[in-house]
Design a protein around this motif. Structure first.
Motif, PDB file in Angstrom:
ATOM      1  N   LEU A 250       0.596  -1.178   0.000  1.00 34.25           N
ATOM      2  CA  LEU A 250       0.061  -0.065   0.002  1.00 34.25           C
ATOM      3  C   LEU A 250       0.930   1.210   0.107  1.00 34.25           C
ATOM      4  CD1 LEU A 250      -2.816  -0.764   2.647  1.00 34.25           C
ATOM      5  CD2 LEU A 250      -2.933  -0.740   0.205  1.00 34.25           C
ATOM      6  N   PRO A 251       0.499   2.472  -0.629  1.00 36.87           N
ATOM      7  CA  PRO A 251       1.139   3.640  -0.273  1.00 36.87           C
ATOM      8  C   PRO A 251       1.325   4.096   1.024  1.00 36.87           C
ATOM      9  CG  PRO A 251      -0.573   3.765  -1.903  1.00 36.87           C
ATOM     10  CD  PRO A 251      -0.627   2.480  -1.179  1.00 36.87           C
ATOM     11  N   SER A 252       2.548   4.520   1.502  1.00 40.43           N
ATOM     12  CA  SER A 252       2.703   4.760   2.663  1.00 40.43           C
ATOM     13  C   SER A 252       1.868   6.038   3.339  1.00 40.43           C
ATOM     14  CB  SER A 252       4.065   5.470   2.895  1.00 40.43           C
ATOM     15  OG  SER A 252       4.481   6.241   2.068  1.00 40.43           O
ATOM     16  N   SER A 253       1.035   6.717   2.467  1.00 40.97           N
ATOM     17  CA  SER A 253       0.135   7.727   2.985  1.00 40.97           C
ATOM     18  C   SER A 253      -1.065   7.142   3.695  1.00 40.97           C
ATOM     19  CB  SER A 253      -0.207   8.613   1.966  1.00 40.97           C
ATOM     20  OG  SER A 253      -0.865   7.992   0.814  1.00 40.97           O
ATOM     21  N   GLU A 254      -1.471   5.690   3.316  1.00 40.70           N
ATOM     22  CA  GLU A 254      -2.503   5.076   3.820  1.00 40.70           C
ATOM     23  C   GLU A 254      -2.309   4.950   5.520  1.00 40.70           C
ATOM     24  OE1 GLU A 254      -5.630   4.520   2.799  1.00 40.70           O
ATOM     25  OE2 GLU A 254      -4.975   5.676   1.206  1.00 40.70           O
ATOM     26  N   PRO A 255      -3.249   5.136   6.270  1.00 38.49           N
ATOM     27  CA  PRO A 255      -3.148   4.950   7.688  1.00 38.49           C
ATOM     28  C   PRO A 255      -2.613   3.561   8.013  1.00 38.49           C
ATOM     29  CG  PRO A 255      -5.213   5.888   7.259  1.00 38.49           C
ATOM     30  CD  PRO A 255      -4.498   5.553   5.997  1.00 38.49           C
ATOM     31  N   LEU A 256      -3.205   2.510   7.398  1.00 38.00           N
ATOM     32  CA  LEU A 256      -2.826   1.084   7.834  1.00 38.00           C
ATOM     33  C   LEU A 256      -1.808   0.665   6.954  1.00 38.00           C
ATOM     34  CD1 LEU A 256      -5.624  -0.537   5.817  1.00 38.00           C
ATOM     35  CD2 LEU A 256      -6.107   0.203   8.021  1.00 38.00           C
ATOM     36  N   ALA A 257      -0.968   1.526   6.279  1.00 34.30           N
ATOM     37  CA  ALA A 257       0.014   0.813   5.311  1.00 34.30           C
ATOM     38  C   ALA A 257       1.172   0.024   5.858  1.00 34.30           C
ATOM     39  CB  ALA A 257       0.576   1.874   4.626  1.00 34.30           C
ATOM     40  N   GLU A 258       1.411   0.587   7.133  1.00 36.68           N
ATOM     41  CA  GLU A 258       2.661  -0.176   7.960  1.00 36.68           C
ATOM     42  C   GLU A 258       2.274  -1.648   8.188  1.00 36.68           C
ATOM     43  OE1 GLU A 258       4.821   0.599  12.175  1.00 36.68           O
ATOM     44  OE2 GLU A 258       4.453   2.511  10.975  1.00 36.68           O
ATOM     45  N   SER A 259       1.108  -1.706   8.796  1.00 40.44           N
ATOM     46  CA  SER A 259       0.718  -3.027   9.259  1.00 40.44           C
ATOM     47  C   SER A 259       0.732  -4.025   8.067  1.00 40.44           C
ATOM     48  CB  SER A 259      -0.220  -3.126  10.159  1.00 40.44           C
ATOM     49  OG  SER A 259      -1.597  -2.541   9.655  1.00 40.44           O
ATOM     50  N   VAL A 260      -0.125  -3.441   6.774  1.00 40.35           N
ATOM     51  CA  VAL A 260      -0.445  -4.361   5.745  1.00 40.35           C
ATOM     52  C   VAL A 260       0.932  -4.583   4.829  1.00 40.35           C
ATOM     53  CG1 VAL A 260      -1.602  -4.239   3.484  1.00 40.35           C
ATOM     54  CG2 VAL A 260      -2.848  -3.389   5.484  1.00 40.35           C
ATOM     55  N   ASN A 261       1.656  -3.600   4.937  1.00 36.77           N
ATOM     56  CA  ASN A 261       2.967  -3.832   4.239  1.00 36.77           C
ATOM     57  C   ASN A 261       3.760  -4.647   5.074  1.00 36.77           C
ATOM     58  OD1 ASN A 261       2.064  -2.083   2.224  1.00 36.77           O
ATOM     59  ND2 ASN A 261       3.219  -0.437   2.922  1.00 36.77           N
ATOM     60  N   ALA A 262       3.826  -4.775   6.295  1.00 36.53           N
ATOM     61  CA  ALA A 262       4.542  -5.890   7.130  1.00 36.53           C
ATOM     62  C   ALA A 262       3.856  -7.216   6.895  1.00 36.53           C
ATOM     63  CB  ALA A 262       4.681  -5.422   8.565  1.00 36.53           C
ATOM     64  N   PHE A 263       2.594  -7.414   6.722  1.00 40.07           N
ATOM     65  CA  PHE A 263       1.943  -8.444   6.435  1.00 40.07           C
ATOM     66  C   PHE A 263       2.264  -8.974   5.094  1.00 40.07           C
ATOM     67  CE2 PHE A 263      -1.508 -10.430   4.315  1.00 40.07           C
ATOM     68  CZ  PHE A 263      -1.864 -11.749   5.014  1.00 40.07           C
TER      69      PHE A 263
ATOM     70  N   HIS B 144      -2.081 -11.035 -11.960  1.00 35.36           N
ATOM     71  CA  HIS B 144      -2.988 -10.933 -10.921  1.00 35.36           C
ATOM     72  C   HIS B 144      -3.362  -9.592 -10.312  1.00 35.36           C
ATOM     73  CE1 HIS B 144      -1.452 -14.892 -11.129  1.00 35.36           C
ATOM     74  NE2 HIS B 144      -2.558 -15.289 -10.893  1.00 35.36           N
ATOM     75  N   TRP B 145      -4.202  -9.361  -9.433  1.00 35.81           N
ATOM     76  CA  TRP B 145      -4.437  -8.078  -8.445  1.00 35.81           C
ATOM     77  C   TRP B 145      -4.799  -8.831  -7.358  1.00 35.81           C
ATOM     78  CZ3 TRP B 145      -9.257  -6.906  -6.458  1.00 35.81           C
ATOM     79  CH2 TRP B 145     -10.260  -7.440  -6.898  1.00 35.81           C
ATOM     80  N   SER B 146      -4.570  -7.830  -6.122  1.00 36.87           N
ATOM     81  CA  SER B 146      -5.203  -8.379  -4.812  1.00 36.87           C
ATOM     82  C   SER B 146      -6.312  -7.634  -4.109  1.00 36.87           C
ATOM     83  CB  SER B 146      -3.851  -8.476  -3.883  1.00 36.87           C
ATOM     84  OG  SER B 146      -3.009  -9.709  -4.337  1.00 36.87           O
ATOM     85  N   LEU B 147      -6.882  -8.157  -3.310  1.00 34.07           N
ATOM     86  CA  LEU B 147      -7.594  -7.441  -2.370  1.00 34.07           C
ATOM     87  C   LEU B 147      -7.226  -7.751  -0.978  1.00 34.07           C
ATOM     88  CD1 LEU B 147      -9.971  -5.349  -2.324  1.00 34.07           C
ATOM     89  CD2 LEU B 147     -11.521  -7.365  -1.783  1.00 34.07           C
ATOM     90  N   ILE B 148      -6.774  -6.442  -0.166  1.00 32.53           N
ATOM     91  CA  ILE B 148      -6.466  -6.936   1.291  1.00 32.53           C
ATOM     92  C   ILE B 148      -7.673  -6.463   2.020  1.00 32.53           C
ATOM     93  CG2 ILE B 148      -4.588  -6.021   2.971  1.00 32.53           C
ATOM     94  CD1 ILE B 148      -3.377  -7.403   0.622  1.00 32.53           C
ATOM     95  N   VAL B 149      -7.987  -7.440   2.937  1.00 31.76           N
ATOM     96  CA  VAL B 149      -9.077  -7.468   3.569  1.00 31.76           C
ATOM     97  C   VAL B 149      -8.621  -7.136   4.976  1.00 31.76           C
ATOM     98  CG1 VAL B 149     -11.222  -8.428   4.756  1.00 31.76           C
ATOM     99  CG2 VAL B 149     -10.512  -8.803   2.130  1.00 31.76           C
TER     100      VAL B 149
END
Length: 164
Positions: A62-75, A87-92
């Motif tokens: 996710l772009p770093s400007s998103e509030p949850l970017a840190e946790s999603v990007n770590a995942f 492919h494309w993805s949907l992060i839930v």
């Protein structure tokens, strides 16, 4: 004789269908949508407060400007996920519990459409967005909508997540 060939053809199609991968309900829903429409998402039994964050092809975080970017990007880094062309993805992101247990990644084949999640991509592709629709990188489930449109220069359909 035609009946025999027709029956053999139907059996072959049924066999191919049995061997194909089962589509996810969201993927099936998106494939049925027609261009120039804004549609709600089907009920996926996700809890209230869930956020949906699409990743386009080649996008691995996710772009770093998103509030949850840190946790999603770590995942995504822990999974060693790398986006690709097919492919494309949907992060839930579910509201509880905290950490990786609340994050799920659904990966889909392109299947005749492309997902866009940045306003600059809309301008690049000259996409007309209906009044009231706002593209979002991460969409709250309760307000989530998808805009379906077709690129004039290709036969590709665009799927854009946002709100109305």
């Amino acid at each position: 004789m035609k009946t025999v060939f027709r029956a053999a053809g139907m059996l072959a199609l049924m066999a191919l269908g049995a061997c194909s991968e089962e589509w996810h309900p969201l993927d099936r829903h998106l494939a049925q949508l027609r261009p120039d429409a804004v549609a709600a998402l089907p009920d996926m039994a996700w809890p209230a407060g869930t956020l949906l964050c699409p990743l386009t092809m080649y996008q691995s975080q996710l772009p770093s400007s998103e509030p949850l970017a840190e946790s999603v990007n770590a995942f995504l880094a822990q999974k060693q996920f790398v986006g690709d062309e097919g492919h494309w993805s949907l992060i839930v992101v579910k509201p509880a519990p905290a950490g990786n247990d609340s994050i799920e990644q659904l990966t889909f084949k392109r299947n005749g459409f492309d997902v866009i999640n940045e306003p600059s991509m809309l301008k690049l592709d000259a996409v007309t967005v209906p009044k009231g629709f706002a593209l979002k990188t991460c969409v709250p489930l309760e307000r989530a909508r998808v805009l379906v449109t077709r690129l004039q220069r290709t036969d590709r359909t665009l799927i854009i997540f946002g709100t109305v």
